[in-house]
Design a protein around this motif. Structure first.
Motif, short mmCIF file in Angstrom:
data_model
loop_
_atom_site.label_atom_id
_atom_site.label_comp_id
_atom_site.label_asym_id
_atom_site.label_seq_id
_atom_site.Cartn_x
_atom_site.Cartn_y
_atom_site.Cartn_z
N GLY B 34 45.64 39.28 51.90
CA GLY B 34 46.14 38.48 50.79
C GLY B 34 46.61 39.29 49.61
O GLY B 34 47.14 38.72 48.65
N ALA B 35 46.43 40.62 49.64
CA ALA B 35 46.92 41.43 48.53
C ALA B 35 47.71 42.61 49.08
O ALA B 35 47.43 43.11 50.16
N SER B 36 48.73 43.01 48.33
CA SER B 36 49.52 44.17 48.74
C SER B 36 50.08 44.83 47.48
O SER B 36 49.74 44.43 46.37
N ASP B 37 50.95 45.81 47.67
CA ASP B 37 51.54 46.49 46.51
C ASP B 37 52.39 45.55 45.67
O ASP B 37 52.63 45.79 44.49
N ASN B 76 49.58 43.65 36.92
CA ASN B 76 49.59 45.04 37.38
C ASN B 76 50.75 45.28 38.35
O ASN B 76 50.59 45.95 39.37
N GLY B 77 51.89 44.66 38.06
CA GLY B 77 53.08 44.88 38.87
C GLY B 77 53.16 44.02 40.12
O GLY B 77 54.14 44.11 40.86
N ARG B 78 52.15 43.22 40.37
CA ARG B 78 52.18 42.37 41.57
C ARG B 78 52.45 40.93 41.18
O ARG B 78 51.90 40.43 40.21
N LYS B 79 53.30 40.28 41.99
CA LYS B 79 53.59 38.87 41.73
C LYS B 79 52.46 38.01 42.30
O LYS B 79 51.88 38.34 43.34
N ILE B 80 52.20 36.92 41.63
CA ILE B 80 51.21 35.97 42.15
C ILE B 80 51.93 34.97 43.04
O ILE B 80 52.92 34.36 42.64
N ASN B 81 51.43 34.85 44.26
CA ASN B 81 51.95 33.82 45.15
C ASN B 81 50.91 32.71 45.20
O ASN B 81 49.89 32.82 45.87
N PHE B 82 51.15 31.65 44.43
CA PHE B 82 50.16 30.58 44.27
C PHE B 82 50.47 29.46 45.27
O PHE B 82 51.49 28.80 45.18
N GLY B 343 42.38 45.36 38.85
CA GLY B 343 43.26 46.53 38.94
C GLY B 343 43.86 46.69 40.32
O GLY B 343 44.43 45.75 40.88
N ASP B 344 43.71 47.88 40.89
CA ASP B 344 44.29 48.16 42.20
C ASP B 344 43.29 47.97 43.33
O ASP B 344 43.61 48.16 44.49
N THR B 345 42.07 47.59 42.97
CA THR B 345 41.08 47.33 44.02
C THR B 345 41.05 45.84 44.30
O THR B 345 40.20 45.11 43.84
N LEU B 346 42.04 45.40 45.06
CA LEU B 346 42.17 43.97 45.28
C LEU B 346 41.46 43.56 46.58
O LEU B 346 42.07 43.09 47.53
N THR B 347 40.16 43.80 46.58
CA THR B 347 39.34 43.33 47.70
C THR B 347 38.64 42.07 47.24
O THR B 347 38.47 41.84 46.04
N ARG B 348 38.21 41.27 48.24
CA ARG B 348 37.53 40.03 47.87
C ARG B 348 36.23 40.33 47.12
O ARG B 348 35.90 39.65 46.15
N ALA B 349 35.54 41.38 47.54
CA ALA B 349 34.28 41.73 46.87
C ALA B 349 34.54 42.12 45.41
O ALA B 349 33.80 41.72 44.51
#
Lengths: 292, 407
Positions: B34-37, B76-82, B343-349
């Motif tokens: 669910g998260a990428s660059d 942080n440069g990433r678009k939200i896909n809602f 930030g760049d740690t887009l993990t679920r945890a």
């Protein structure tokens, strides 16, 4: 004792709401021999139309009359478009149709006017009636209008050709056709009248329960209960049933601890079942004899 | 550009921007599904149809908020896909939509699903799959239970806190009060009453009468009569808007003049006080955490100016007076804050960890003094309420912000 009198008076005031709705239920039952589950939503929609007309600046009574006409025509249109094609279909198909109509009208009203609560004016004002804080002039006016409607309906079904023809068309369509009654249009007329009575009920109820798309949900169930208690074929029974349900509900809620508070709605439903078991035609209904 | 961002959000944004530009390659990027660059997928479930569809506007506002964020360059440069689905306020449908979001759309987190029944239905599934169920739009206490459900977090104050806050207020201001409670027969009514009882402690006998009612009852007149007959001088009405309007009007018609406390679920000026009659509503006391969008006192407020500007640009048909509109904005802003912190740690945890690390965060729509705080052992972001009294056409704040913290 004071609490008892107060609860009875409040029960009569609430009962007027049920009585009003029950009249519309009886009306449609006389015309089509079924209960219409979308009746409450149709009434709600009509009330919104009246509200909208008043928002546009029309005076109350002009809006009232226009709404009556709109509802009458609307009722006929619904019958012609939706239920005439289903005329020969089994009861279950009709029930499905009613439920679909219920959902459609409810959602469309929500779409057009959204779900926030709206104030609906009363032509009678809302000051205390005869110095009593329990019944307002609006509620007194509502009881009065319900009684007038009752007399008019009674006279219509008993003394006018159209009224008699309508009853005949509903209870014995075959024979009615043979004596030259256009049963198809009688049913449409019944729908129109039921919608018009429903719109009066809606406009009288809205100042008390406030106008929103779901305002009729609970009311219709109590209206059904009232109509069943009084007898589905009797306008007088429906009105008496309405007041009885209102008073009964309040007294049970007040004096039977635990049960009343949590189970007010089931009380109405229990009443329906009890009456159906003990006296299937209601207090004032006539027994229907069918030749087999 | 930062000047357009909410002030509270601008600081961390700038900090992260600096961190990214200065340390460059040093930053470790790690992603869950669910998260990428370029993108962060957020799922949502709303009752756009059905009996609670009035609240569906919150989802539309949240979508609009993320559109605004994306127009300003994203987070942080990433678009939200809602991705927001309709459950028609049906728990069974909500489960189906939650599975679809997790298994087919593969979202990073589910944000802001609405309603106690729907959230209760999807809570187990999301926790089992370790998908964050963040900022639940329902006030039942179970949505902040960090031990039982470590992947679920509440947003608004739990109903129980609200009850405690009224208890604190009454013990301080009217210790001899005889309280009558009218409450809806569901989690809202029962938990506020529970909180009130707990808050009063050994003085719980101050509650002289309590009546519950069903939402389906056409009028609540009969209950109000019984409560008045109890001889109470304080009336707490824990009701949803229709019954709230009716009870305000009935109490006025009866000529009963108790200290009237209205639960915040129905403290809206536009949808409760006005229909009930402004003159009947004078002096009613309530408590809330967010500003009322139709209240003229916020016209010059910085946060609300941003809110009004957002509405004008991204949701011109939405009404500022609708509490669900204000709610959607505040919730979306908080979600954006969490993603920014992650930030760049887009993990679920890490999303869950950041959600549990809010420190004095203040969305634009919060009443002054209310701050969002969470920790590993506190999953209720908002636990404070500001007491207010209805005067003229608006709520007038009084006294301090009261805390209703649950252990």
């Amino acid at each position: 004792m004071e609490l008892f009198t107060n609860q009875v008076l409040a029960g009569i005031a609430t009962g007027a709401i049920y009585a009003c709705m029950a009249l519309a239920v009886v009306m449609i039952y006389q015309a089509i021999d079924h209960l219409n589950f979308a009746q409450g939503e149709m009434a709600m929609f009509s009330t919104f139309v009246a509200w909208q007309l008043m928002q546009w600046g029309l005076p109350y009574w002009v809006a009232f009359v226009l709404t009556l006409i709109f509802s009458f025509i609307g009722g006929i249109v619904i019958e012609r478009l939706l239920f005439k094609p289903l005329a020969k279909a089994p009861v279950l198909t009709h029930v499905a149709g009613f439920i679909a109509l219920f959902a459609i009208i409810n959602s469309v009203a929500g779409l057009l006017w959204d779900f926030t609560i709206k104030q609906f004016p009363s032509p009678f004002g809302s000051s205390p009636f005869l110095g009593s804080q329990l019944i307002s002039t609006h509620q007194a006016g509502m009881i009065f209008v319900t009684l007038i409607l009752l007399v008019l309906l009674f006279a219509f079904f008993r003394y006018t050709r159209v009224g008699l023809a309508m009853r005949a068309a509903a209870s014995m369509p075959e024979s009615a056709r043979l004596v030259g009654i256009n049963t198809g249009w009688m049913i449409a007329l019944g729908w129109g009248m039921a919608a018009a009575i429903g719109s009066i009920a809606g406009m009288l109820i809205a100042p008390v329960v406030f106008l929103e798309p779901n305002m009729m949900g609970g009311v219709l169930i109590y209206g059904f209960a009232a109509a069943v208690v009084g007898g589905l074929s009797s306008p007088l029974g429906a009105v008496v049933g309405g007041f009885l349900v209102g008073i009964f509900e309040n007294l049970v809620g007040t004096y039977i601890p635990g049960v009343g508070n949590e189970l007010k709605l089931p009380i109405a439903l229990a009443l329906i079942i009890t009456v159906l078991v003990v006296k299937p035609n209601g207090l004032f209904g006539r027994a229907i004899v069918k030749r087999v | 550009m930062p000047s357009h961002l909410p002030r509270t959000a601008a600081l961390p944004a700038a900090a992260i921007l600096m961190a990214v530009t200065c340390s460059g390659t040093l930053a470790q990027k790690s992603y869950d599904t669910g998260a990428s660059d370029t993108e962060i997928k957020i799922g949502n479930i709303m009752p756009y149809s059905g009996p609670a569809s009035a609240y569906g506007i919150a989802g539309i506002i949240e979508a609009a908020y993320f559109r605004m964020i994306n127009d300003r360059g994203g987070i942080n440069g990433r678009k939200i896909n809602f991705i927001s689905y309709d459950d028609g306020y049906s728990p069974a449908k909500a489960v189906e939509q939650a599975r679809r979001l997790v298994e087919s759309d593969e979202v990073l987190a589910v944000f802001g699903p609405l309603g106690t029944p729907s959230n209760a239905a999807i809570q187990k599934y999301l926790n089992l799959n370790k998908v964050p169920q963040l900022f639940v739009a329902a006030g039942a206490t179970r949505f902040g239970d960090h031990r039982e459900f470590p992947w679920t977090m509440a947003f608004q104050p739990p109903y129980q806190s609200e009850g405690r806050i009224y208890a604190k207020y009454l013990l301080a201001e009217k210790p001899d009060a005889r309280i009558a409670v009218l409450h809806q027969n569901d989690d809202l009514g029962k938990e506020v009453l529970k909180g009130l009882r707990e808050g009063l402690g050994d003085k719980a006998s101050m509650i002289v009468a309590a009546e519950s009612y069903e939402v389906t009852e056409p009028t609540i007149d009969s209950h109000v009569l019984n409560l008045k007959a109890s001889g109470a001088d304080t009336f707490l009405s824990v009701t949803t808007p229709k019954s709230a309007v009716q009870s305000i009007r009935k109490v006025a018609e009866l000529g009963w003049k108790p200290l009237y406390i209205q639960g915040y679920a129905s403290a809206s000026v536009g949808s409760v006080m006005e229909p009930a009659g402004i003159e009947n509503s004078q002096g009613i006391v309530s408590a809330y955490y967010a500003k009322d969008g139709s209240d003229p006192q916020w016209k010059a407020d910085d946060g609300m100016k941003r809110f009004y500007a957002f509405l004008a640009d991204y949701a011109p048909t939405a009404r500022a007076s609708d509490i669900s509109v204000v709610y959607g904005y505040g919730a979306a802003q908080t979600m954006a804050q969490v993603l920014m912190q992650a930030g760049d740690t887009l993990t679920r945890a890490n999303v869950m960890k950041q959600a549990a690390s809010l420190k004095d965060f203040v969305p634009d729509t919060m009443v002054p003094g209310v701050r969002l705080n969470t920790s590993a052992t506190d999953f209720y972001p908002i636990e404070q309420l500001q007491m207010m009294r209805f005067k003229g056409h608006a709520w007038e704040m009084f006294g301090p912000v009261i805390d209703g913290h649950l252990e």
